[in-house]
Write a protein that holds these residues in place. Sequence first.
Motif, PDB file in Angstrom:
ATOM      1  N   GLU A   1       0.866  -1.192   0.000  1.00  0.00           N
ATOM      2  CA  GLU A   1       0.000   0.000   0.000  1.00  0.00           C
ATOM      3  C   GLU A   1       0.896   1.232   0.000  1.00  0.00           C
ATOM      4  OE1 GLU A   1      -3.267   1.219  -0.074  1.00  0.00           O
ATOM      5  OE2 GLU A   1      -2.213   3.125   0.259  1.00  0.00           O
ATOM      6  N   ARG A   2       0.591   2.158  -0.901  1.00  0.00           N
ATOM      7  CA  ARG A   2       1.528   3.286  -1.032  1.00  0.00           C
ATOM      8  C   ARG A   2       1.368   4.321   0.078  1.00  0.00           C
ATOM      9  NH1 ARG A   2      -1.535   6.180  -5.863  1.00  0.00           N
ATOM     10  NH2 ARG A   2      -3.149   6.926  -4.470  1.00  0.00           N
TER      11      ARG A   2
ATOM     12  N   VAL B   1       3.657   0.641  -5.732  1.00  0.00           N
ATOM     13  CA  VAL B   1       3.927  -0.338  -6.793  1.00  0.00           C
ATOM     14  C   VAL B   1       4.020   0.436  -8.100  1.00  0.00           C
ATOM     15  CG1 VAL B   1       3.001  -2.277  -8.109  1.00  0.00           C
ATOM     16  CG2 VAL B   1       2.958  -2.318  -5.613  1.00  0.00           C
TER      17      VAL B   1
ATOM     18  N   MET C   1     -23.195   2.364   3.530  1.00  0.00           N
ATOM     19  CA  MET C   1     -24.531   1.789   3.302  1.00  0.00           C
ATOM     20  C   MET C   1     -24.399   0.445   2.582  1.00  0.00           C
ATOM     21  SD  MET C   1     -26.488   5.245   2.142  1.00  0.00           S
ATOM     22  CE  MET C   1     -25.316   5.542   0.857  1.00  0.00           C
TER      23      MET C   1
ATOM     24  N   GLY D   1     -18.291  -0.497  -3.030  1.00  0.00           N
ATOM     25  CA  GLY D   1     -17.157  -1.322  -2.602  1.00  0.00           C
ATOM     26  C   GLY D   1     -17.280  -1.849  -1.177  1.00  0.00           C
ATOM     27  N   ILE D   2     -17.895  -1.087  -0.300  1.00  0.00           N
ATOM     28  CA  ILE D   2     -18.044  -1.568   1.075  1.00  0.00           C
ATOM     29  C   ILE D   2     -19.025  -2.742   1.069  1.00  0.00           C
ATOM     30  CG2 ILE D   2     -18.660  -0.952   3.458  1.00  0.00           C
ATOM     31  CD1 ILE D   2     -16.218   0.642   2.304  1.00  0.00           C
ATOM     32  N   LEU D   3     -20.141  -2.539   0.358  1.00  0.00           N
ATOM     33  CA  LEU D   3     -21.146  -3.593   0.227  1.00  0.00           C
ATOM     34  C   LEU D   3     -20.544  -4.865  -0.386  1.00  0.00           C
ATOM     35  CD1 LEU D   3     -24.076  -4.691  -0.074  1.00  0.00           C
ATOM     36  CD2 LEU D   3     -24.278  -3.319  -2.154  1.00  0.00           C
TER      37      LEU D   3
ATOM     38  N   ALA E   1     -10.822   5.751  -0.810  1.00  0.00           N
ATOM     39  CA  ALA E   1     -12.287   5.702  -0.904  1.00  0.00           C
ATOM     40  C   ALA E   1     -12.915   4.928   0.254  1.00  0.00           C
ATOM     41  CB  ALA E   1     -12.696   5.061  -2.231  1.00  0.00           C
ATOM     42  N   SER E   2     -12.234   3.886   0.718  1.00  0.00           N
ATOM     43  CA  SER E   2     -12.842   3.034   1.744  1.00  0.00           C
ATOM     44  C   SER E   2     -13.071   3.786   3.046  1.00  0.00           C
ATOM     45  CB  SER E   2     -11.954   1.810   1.980  1.00  0.00           C
ATOM     46  OG  SER E   2     -11.776   1.134   0.768  1.00  0.00           O
TER      47      SER E   2
ATOM     48  N   TYR F   1     -16.803   1.097  -7.735  1.00  0.00           N
ATOM     49  CA  TYR F   1     -17.590   2.324  -7.903  1.00  0.00           C
ATOM     50  C   TYR F   1     -18.332   2.720  -6.629  1.00  0.00           C
ATOM     51  CZ  TYR F   1     -20.379   5.783 -10.529  1.00  0.00           C
ATOM     52  OH  TYR F   1     -20.974   6.936 -10.960  1.00  0.00           O
ATOM     53  N   ARG F   2     -19.668   2.662  -6.599  1.00  0.00           N
ATOM     54  CA  ARG F   2     -20.424   3.176  -5.450  1.00  0.00           C
ATOM     55  C   ARG F   2     -20.701   2.105  -4.393  1.00  0.00           C
ATOM     56  NH1 ARG F   2     -25.670   5.567  -7.399  1.00  0.00           N
ATOM     57  NH2 ARG F   2     -25.571   6.664  -5.425  1.00  0.00           N
TER      58      ARG F   2
HETATM   59  C1  LIG Z   1     -18.401   9.688  -0.744  1.00  0.00           C
HETATM   60  C2  LIG Z   1     -18.450   8.205  -0.978  1.00  0.00           C
HETATM   61  C3  LIG Z   1     -19.481   7.459  -0.434  1.00  0.00           C
HETATM   62  C4  LIG Z   1     -19.524   6.082  -0.626  1.00  0.00           C
HETATM   63  N1  LIG Z   1     -20.499   5.366  -0.017  1.00  0.00           N
HETATM   64  C5  LIG Z   1     -20.529   4.015  -0.150  1.00  0.00           C
HETATM   65  C6  LIG Z   1     -21.504   3.262   0.527  1.00  0.00           C
HETATM   66  O1  LIG Z   1     -22.331   3.817   1.256  1.00  0.00           O
HETATM   67  N2  LIG Z   1     -21.520   1.898   0.373  1.00  0.00           N
HETATM   68  C7  LIG Z   1     -20.601   1.283  -0.435  1.00  0.00           C
HETATM   69  O2  LIG Z   1     -20.676   0.055  -0.557  1.00  0.00           O
HETATM   70  N3  LIG Z   1     -19.648   1.979  -1.092  1.00  0.00           N
HETATM   71  C8  LIG Z   1     -19.591   3.326  -0.962  1.00  0.00           C
HETATM   72  N4  LIG Z   1     -18.642   4.056  -1.624  1.00  0.00           N
HETATM   73  C9  LIG Z   1     -17.744   3.363  -2.552  1.00  0.00           C
HETATM   74  C10 LIG Z   1     -16.588   2.688  -1.832  1.00  0.00           C
HETATM   75  O3  LIG Z   1     -15.977   3.612  -0.973  1.00  0.00           O
HETATM   76  C11 LIG Z   1     -15.567   2.175  -2.845  1.00  0.00           C
HETATM   77  O4  LIG Z   1     -16.206   1.409  -3.852  1.00  0.00           O
HETATM   78  C12 LIG Z   1     -14.531   1.281  -2.150  1.00  0.00           C
HETATM   79  O5  LIG Z   1     -13.981   1.941  -1.040  1.00  0.00           O
HETATM   80  C13 LIG Z   1     -13.427   0.879  -3.108  1.00  0.00           C
HETATM   81  O6  LIG Z   1     -12.465   0.173  -2.353  1.00  0.00           O
HETATM   82  P1  LIG Z   1     -11.037  -0.122  -2.953  1.00  0.00           P
HETATM   83  O7  LIG Z   1     -10.283  -0.893  -1.935  1.00  0.00           O
HETATM   84  O8  LIG Z   1     -11.168  -0.676  -4.326  1.00  0.00           O
HETATM   85  O9  LIG Z   1     -10.401   1.344  -3.185  1.00  0.00           O
HETATM   86  P2  LIG Z   1      -9.660   2.328  -2.167  1.00  0.00           P
HETATM   87  O10 LIG Z   1     -10.269   2.334  -0.831  1.00  0.00           O
HETATM   88  O11 LIG Z   1      -9.529   3.636  -2.872  1.00  0.00           O
HETATM   89  O12 LIG Z   1      -8.237   1.637  -2.001  1.00  0.00           O
HETATM   90  C14 LIG Z   1      -7.299   1.569  -3.051  1.00  0.00           C
HETATM   91  C15 LIG Z   1      -5.918   1.615  -2.374  1.00  0.00           C
HETATM   92  O13 LIG Z   1      -4.907   1.339  -3.337  1.00  0.00           O
HETATM   93  C16 LIG Z   1      -3.787   2.151  -3.030  1.00  0.00           C
HETATM   94  N5  LIG Z   1      -2.986   2.237  -4.233  1.00  0.00           N
HETATM   95  C17 LIG Z   1      -3.361   2.751  -5.431  1.00  0.00           C
HETATM   96  N6  LIG Z   1      -2.346   2.647  -6.329  1.00  0.00           N
HETATM   97  C18 LIG Z   1      -1.323   2.034  -5.687  1.00  0.00           C
HETATM   98  C19 LIG Z   1      -0.002   1.654  -6.089  1.00  0.00           C
HETATM   99  N7  LIG Z   1       0.446   1.852  -7.331  1.00  0.00           N
HETATM  100  N8  LIG Z   1       0.805   1.057  -5.166  1.00  0.00           N
HETATM  101  C20 LIG Z   1       0.368   0.831  -3.891  1.00  0.00           C
HETATM  102  N9  LIG Z   1      -0.884   1.189  -3.466  1.00  0.00           N
HETATM  103  C21 LIG Z   1      -1.705   1.775  -4.355  1.00  0.00           C
HETATM  104  C22 LIG Z   1      -4.392   3.472  -2.595  1.00  0.00           C
HETATM  105  O14 LIG Z   1      -3.485   4.240  -1.819  1.00  0.00           O
HETATM  106  C23 LIG Z   1      -5.616   3.000  -1.801  1.00  0.00           C
HETATM  107  O15 LIG Z   1      -5.348   2.887  -0.418  1.00  0.00           O
HETATM  108  C24 LIG Z   1     -18.539   5.431  -1.414  1.00  0.00           C
HETATM  109  C25 LIG Z   1     -17.499   6.184  -1.962  1.00  0.00           C
HETATM  110  C26 LIG Z   1     -17.436   7.551  -1.739  1.00  0.00           C
HETATM  111  C27 LIG Z   1     -16.273   8.339  -2.293  1.00  0.00           C
END
Ligand SMILES: Cc1cc2nc3c(=O)[nH]c(=O)nc-3n(C[C@H](O)[C@H](O)[C@H](O)COP(=O)(O)OP(=O)(O)OC[C@H]3O[C@@H](n4cnc5c(N)ncnc54)[C@H](O)[C@@H]3O)c2cc1C
Length: 387
Positions: free
Chosen positions: A40-41, A185, A55, A346-348, A48-49, A343-344
Amino acid sequence: MRNQERLESADVVIVGGGVIGLTIARALLMRGAGRVFLVERAHLGAEASRAAAGMLAPQAEADGADAFFELASASRDLYPAFADALREETGTDIELERTGTLYLAFTREDEREIEHRYLWQRRAGLSVERLSADEARELEPCISPHVRGALRFPMDVQVENRRLIAALSASIEKRGVRLLLETNVESLAVERGRVAGVETSRGFLSAPVVVVATGAWTSFLTSTDKAIPSLSIEPVRGQMLCFETNPALSARHVIYSPRGYIVPRLDGRLLAGSTVEHAGFDKRVTAGGVQAITSHALEIAPALACLPLVDSWAGLRPRAQDDWPVLGACSEVEGLFYATGHYRNGILLAPLTGELIAEQITTNITPPQLQAFSPDRFHLATVGHVR
Ligand SMILES: Cc1cc2nc3c(=O)[nH]c(=O)nc-3n(C[C@H](O)[C@H](O)[C@H](O)COP(=O)(O)OP(=O)(O)OC[C@H]3O[C@@H](n4cnc5c(N)ncnc54)[C@H](O)[C@@H]3O)c2cc1C
């Protein structure tokens, strides 16, 4: 070229420490997948998480049943056991709040929308209740007197996503994950059609399996084999406001309208969201965002106008071209797996994403639920096949 220090070798490298990378790491460790490295960088749950509202509401906005709805509902239904297991393992309560979700109508068009949703979900045998305006206000007295009707989704619930990240982080550390934090990475090493590891800011980490869980930054991750195109994922900004409630002005349900939502937290905070903006990688909160979210929250519950605004933030949702997550093995590069584009939701989708990706990696069999979300669908689309 590998001109840096060679780090230890791994059995699996997961790139990205958001909720998706964390659940995959946990599911792999539970299956005894060997040396699992998570790179993790920044720090775990930095993006986003952490920004999400938490929800778990596949029904509230769904206008029909498709593969995505099935995936999202199945993941929601894993949450009670997932929350219990995390509490047992780590002592952290992820605050799975099961009061349910209300979806309100304020206009004739909103009424038509909720009527359609009610009818298809009833026909499909799903749990949904139709409420009059008075019934909705009886359940949640903060709701505006202008409400015309509502649906209640008792199975659509919520979780405190920041606690979820803390619990998942503690769980994988206990299970022996190797964490490389503050480590970027830079590229995927691909040799003769198969993954060889990752080039990081600290050196080369070799591994026969790499899982890309880099959320909105996925398109930056290139491969040392230039013939392999990077996956196209765009950032979609969502802003959030956080108010401090008082006992006279609290809600228990998550409450939506077609324009916005409010989410009560157990500690007395109330979140209001959100915006859907194409603003590149800019994560700042804007005057326009604050204004839009506030007006949509006040449409739901006008009395919120007197609550103090105590925090605000924005995050970047990772969106693929067709809005669906990108999950599973990439057929062009052996050993390369994607888990991005949530997208919207990811937590779910996190618990089921973790299970399905770990299953595909450890058994080499594609679970049927992953088929519609394969990364290959974009490549196939360019040569004339459509899903
Ligand atoms: C305002 C808002 C409200 C939301 N509400 C909801 C909700 O109510 N319910 C729901 O289910 N979802 C919701 N979402 C969506 C949800 O937050 C995301 O779909 C989910 O967090 C995506 O998770 P992720 O792990 O893919 O991404 P992230 O949490 O963004 O994690 C990606 C990680 O990868 C790391 N990374 C990226 N590139 C590199 C690299 N080259 N080397 C090392 N590390 C790297 C980043 O630093 C980051 O920590 C919401 C999003 C937002 C913005």
